[in-house]
Design an enzyme around this catalytic site. Structure first.
Site, mmCIF file in Angstrom:
data_model
loop_
_atom_site.group_PDB
_atom_site.id
_atom_site.type_symbol
_atom_site.label_atom_id
_atom_site.label_comp_id
_atom_site.label_asym_id
_atom_site.label_seq_id
_atom_site.Cartn_x
_atom_site.Cartn_y
_atom_site.Cartn_z
ATOM 1 N N TYR A 62 -69.939 11.932 0.356
ATOM 2 C CA TYR A 62 -70.759 10.725 0.472
ATOM 3 C C TYR A 62 -70.443 9.907 1.723
ATOM 4 C CZ TYR A 62 -71.660 11.653 -4.463
ATOM 5 O OH TYR A 62 -72.020 12.236 -5.647
ATOM 6 N N HIS A 77 -54.970 23.189 9.020
ATOM 7 C CA HIS A 77 -54.039 22.627 8.035
ATOM 8 C C HIS A 77 -54.321 23.237 6.662
ATOM 9 C CE1 HIS A 77 -51.072 19.515 7.147
ATOM 10 N NE2 HIS A 77 -51.753 19.181 6.064
ATOM 11 N N ARG A 94 -44.275 17.205 7.498
ATOM 12 C CA ARG A 94 -45.070 16.442 6.533
ATOM 13 C C ARG A 94 -44.808 14.945 6.588
ATOM 14 N NH1 ARG A 94 -45.332 19.763 0.770
ATOM 15 N NH2 ARG A 94 -45.890 21.806 1.613
#
Length: 767
Positions: free
Chosen positions: A131, A87, A41
């Site tokens: 968007y 993922h 991570r």
């Protein structure tokens, strides 16, 4: 039958239950969690500079064919593919990672080309992923170059349905070029962005000389190159120590500039002239990681809180380019003082910590210096180079096998055709007759008729020769470390041409220029220096009128009914006024804090806590090296340095210790040339003695200046003995008289004295 699991005396084990100490079980599981956060991570891999989420994002976009030459696709599709195939985490975290890869103010070389609202330097968030649209950049393509050439290993995804690369093989030095930040369990990383061309140049130095000193590398890697520009103001020694140890930090300042000059150099003063002789500062670049909106809010709060009196206004006039306008209080403000104050009080100067903590090739976290990091990255690139060559050799061998079969077919074309036409199992017959492999025989059987022309045979022979020559070169490359270094150097030089310092993307943005730490500017320096006349009335009302009003005009000052002038002094707005009360306490008031001279002012007791029974004895502008002569009605006195009596609180500072029924009567400035003191008592006796006989004290009662049988001290003054003692004549004439023959009154300190010269004022005052 009783439930044995609830029976405390039942020691039979429950299926699946493990009997182990709680602390060891907890530590083992916490260690697994910690290692997961470190390796999967938070920390980047030094070989490609990516964390798993970034690597999977790029891999998914490549699989969707989102090349720079192709059209954009919705970010929602990318995020969906990533969390569905590679993922298995929240969509918000994946989209946030993708947004950062697209922000040109966050990454020096963006890996994602975003279309739509991907946030801005003000600190605003990006639009929702439904968007926005995205595709890969040229940098991302360079970083993934070679994925199809067997350069890296692939591993199954979390559910085993797909494969993903363990590392990106591209030659682009992404770790240093784009930097990384992350916080794991027990460790963190913080790597600033750098200029890719400079990193490549340093790598080339290390290829030529693996034992090169850090100083040789730092001739190319000058320091960080932040996407938002700015100026790194640390010394060369500080920067070198940070890169040597892998830990340190860089002080980054905003750039004050109105643009670039004709020669392309920055005009770093940032002073923009305005009509009427005024000016304003223009900020064109801010430190990396600082949100412009929050920065402007912080500066505006300084103005609201009056923590920076020399600052009038701040405006955001940014369009395509960043432009923050800072307006001073007046044109008399020192621009350098304003800049230094802003550096100290705001994020116009910030510190970027360096912590080169990365995962090495064995996925082990290490803090590395610049040289070690580049050396291990070059080792990885050598491995990629060799694996690419070996992969290509395998492809060539496969092709040579087929080409060899085709040539056998052409040499025996009639027999091959006959076998195909007459035999039920032509493949086995050809293998036996011409000693072909299974792949060769299958390829011959799948040949098209048009391939049987004579020209094709010539092309096959040419291809065979080319492939054999290429294979020989690749074999030499695999076997020779020297050839590998030469090839890597050429590849890096070719990449440097793409990201060179003379290109639009590769030009350095951050300037490296050593500067001293931001000074702690005293408040006096932040106040605009203007002349004022400070007026204090007998009833304690104080005000400051602009300009130095001549003494012959003081009678024109207006006061409330029944009030009149007590003191009027010439000062500057930067001065501190020392106000002495009859009880021996001194108070300090800033001249810039006083109300204007148009009205009657404000009561002084609203500013300082003067005892209601005490009266104001003196008001004097303080000077750093100034001295005051203090004397009480008991005849005691001493000299005090002005700096010793400046009070920082409303309650003031106790300076003079008074005898019972005595009050502080005299507070007079001592000029540098004064060498004598004159004291006159209420009994009209005068003494003169050297000023050296009066001790310098910070606080106390002092020594006896003049002795009295009746009454007390009336006045005291210091003067230059050679010039004589002067006093004001009576009446309104305004004339003064000077007595130069003072021998009759020159006595030892503490004497009773004698009557003053003829014409001395009846009020027993020198002025």
């Amino acid at each position: 039958m009783a439930n044995t699991t609830d029976d405390p005396d039942n020691n039979e084990p429950v299926p699946g239950q493990i009997d182990t100490p709680f602390d060891s079980a907890l530590s083992e599981r916490y260690l697994v969690y910690a290692l997961s956060t470190i390796t999967a991570r938070s920390l980047p891999d030094l070989r490609d500079g990516l964390k798993p989420v970034h690597r999977r994002l790029l891999w998914a976009m490549r699989a969707m064919r989102l090349d720079p030459s192709q059209g954009y696709k919705k970010s929602a599709r990318v995020v969906g593919d990533v969390i569905g195939k590679f993922h298995p985490h929240g969509d918000t975290s994946v989209y946030d990672a993708m947004v950062r890869l697209a922000q040109d103010f966050a990454l020096r070389y963006p890996l994602v080309d975003g279309q739509g609202n991907f946030g801005n330097i003000d600190g605003d968030n990006a639009a929702a992923y439904r968007y926005t649209e995205a595709r890969l950049t040229r940098v991302a393509v360079d970083l993934m170059q070679g994925l199809d050439d067997g350069t890296v290993d692939f591993k199954p995804t979390y559910n085993g349905e797909y494969d993903e690369p363990e590392i990106m093989p591209g030659l682009f030095p992404n770790l240093l070029a784009n930097g990384a930040t992350g916080i794991a369990v027990g460790m963190a990383t913080n790597i600033p962005p750098h200029n890719a061309a400079e990193v490549i140049n340093a790598a080339l130095v290390l290829i030529e000389n693996p034992h090169a000193e850090l100083a040789a590398l730092l001739e190319h890697v000058k320091g960080p190159d932040f996407p938002t520009g700015g100026i790194v103001v640390d010394s060369a020694e500080t920067i070198a120590h940070a890169y040597e140890t892998g830990r340190g930090g860089f002080r980054v300042r905003a750039r004050f500039s109105t643009g670039k000059a004709a020669d392309g150099a920055w005009e770093d003063t940032g002073i923009e002239k305005q009509p009427g002789g005024t000016w304003q500062l223009v900020v064109s670049e801010i430190p990396y990681g600082v949100a412009k909106g929050k920065l402007i809010e912080a500066i505006a709060q300084l103005i609201a809180d009056k923590k920076l009196p020399i600052l009038e206004d701040v405006r955001d006039e940014s369009a395509e380019d960043l432009r923050i306008v800072i307006e001073p209080k007046s044109r008399n403000v020192d621009p350098d003082v304003l800049k230094e104050s802003l550096f100290r009080l705001t994020d116009l100067e910030s510190r970027f910590a360096l912590n080169l903590n990365v995962l090495d090739a064995t996925r082990t976290p290490k803090v590395m210096g610049l040289k070690q990091l580049l050396a291990e990255w070059l080792q990885h690139q050598i491995i990629v180079l060799v694996r690419r060559a070996e992969h290509r050799i395998g492809k060539i061998d496969d092709r040579l096998e087929l080409v060899g079969g085709y040539l056998i077919a052409f040499l025996n074309l009639d027999r091959v055709i006959e076998i195909i036409r007459t035999e039920d199992e032509p493949k086995a017959v050809m293998i036996a007759e011409f000693e072909l492999t299974d792949r060769q025989a299958e390829a011959i059987l799948n040949m098209r008729l048009r391939s049987l022309r004579k020209l094709e045979e010539m092309e096959l022979k040419r291809e065979q020769a080319d492939l054999i020559a290429e294979r020989e070169e690749l074999a030499k490359l695999v076997e020779s470390p020297a050839r590998q270094k030469t090839r890597l150097r050429k590849d890096l030089e070719k990449l440097r041409d793409v990201y060179g310092l003379d290109t639009l993307l590769g030009a350095r943005r951050t300037t490296i220029s050593e500067a001293a730490p931001a000074r702690d500017i005293p408040l006096d320096a932040m106040i605009e220096k203007e002349p004022v006349t400070v007026i204090l009335s007998k009833r304690g009302w104080i005000r400051a009128q602009r300009g130095h009003v001549a003494a012959d005009q003081w009678g024109e000052f207006k006061f409330k009914e029944g009030d009149e002038l007590l003191f009027a002094v010439h000062a500057q707005t930067t001065d501190k006024l020392l106000i002495a009360a009859s009880d021996g306490r001194f108070f300090t008031v800033g001249a810039d804090k006083l109300p204007g001279g148009r009205g009657f002012g404000e009561p002084l007791r609203l500013m300082v806590d003067i005892d209601p029974e005490a009266r104001i004895v003196a008001m004097v502008p303080a000077t750093p090296d100034g001295r005051l002569l203090l004397a009480s009605t008991s005849g005691h006195g001493f000299i005090v340095q002005m700096g010793e009596v400046i009070a920082e609180t409303r309650k003031g500072r106790g300076v003079v210790n008074l005898k019972p029924k005595a009050v502080l009567a005299v507070v007079r400035r001592i000029a540098a040339a004064d060498d004598s003191v004159a004291v006159v008592g209420e009994n009209r006796k005068l003494v003169v003695f050297p000023v050296a006989e009066v001790p310098v004290m910070a606080r106390g009662q002092g020594v006896m200046l003049q002795r009295y049988r009746d009454g007390g001290l009336s006045d005291a003054i210091s003067f230059a003995f050679a010039e004589g003692l002067s006093w004001a004549m009576g009446g309104d004439s305004g004339r003064t008289r000077t007595e130069t023959d003072l021998a009759p009154w020159r006595v030892a300190r503490g004497a009773a004295g004698r009557m003053p010269p003829t014409g001395f004022p009846r009020n027993n005052r020198f002025s």
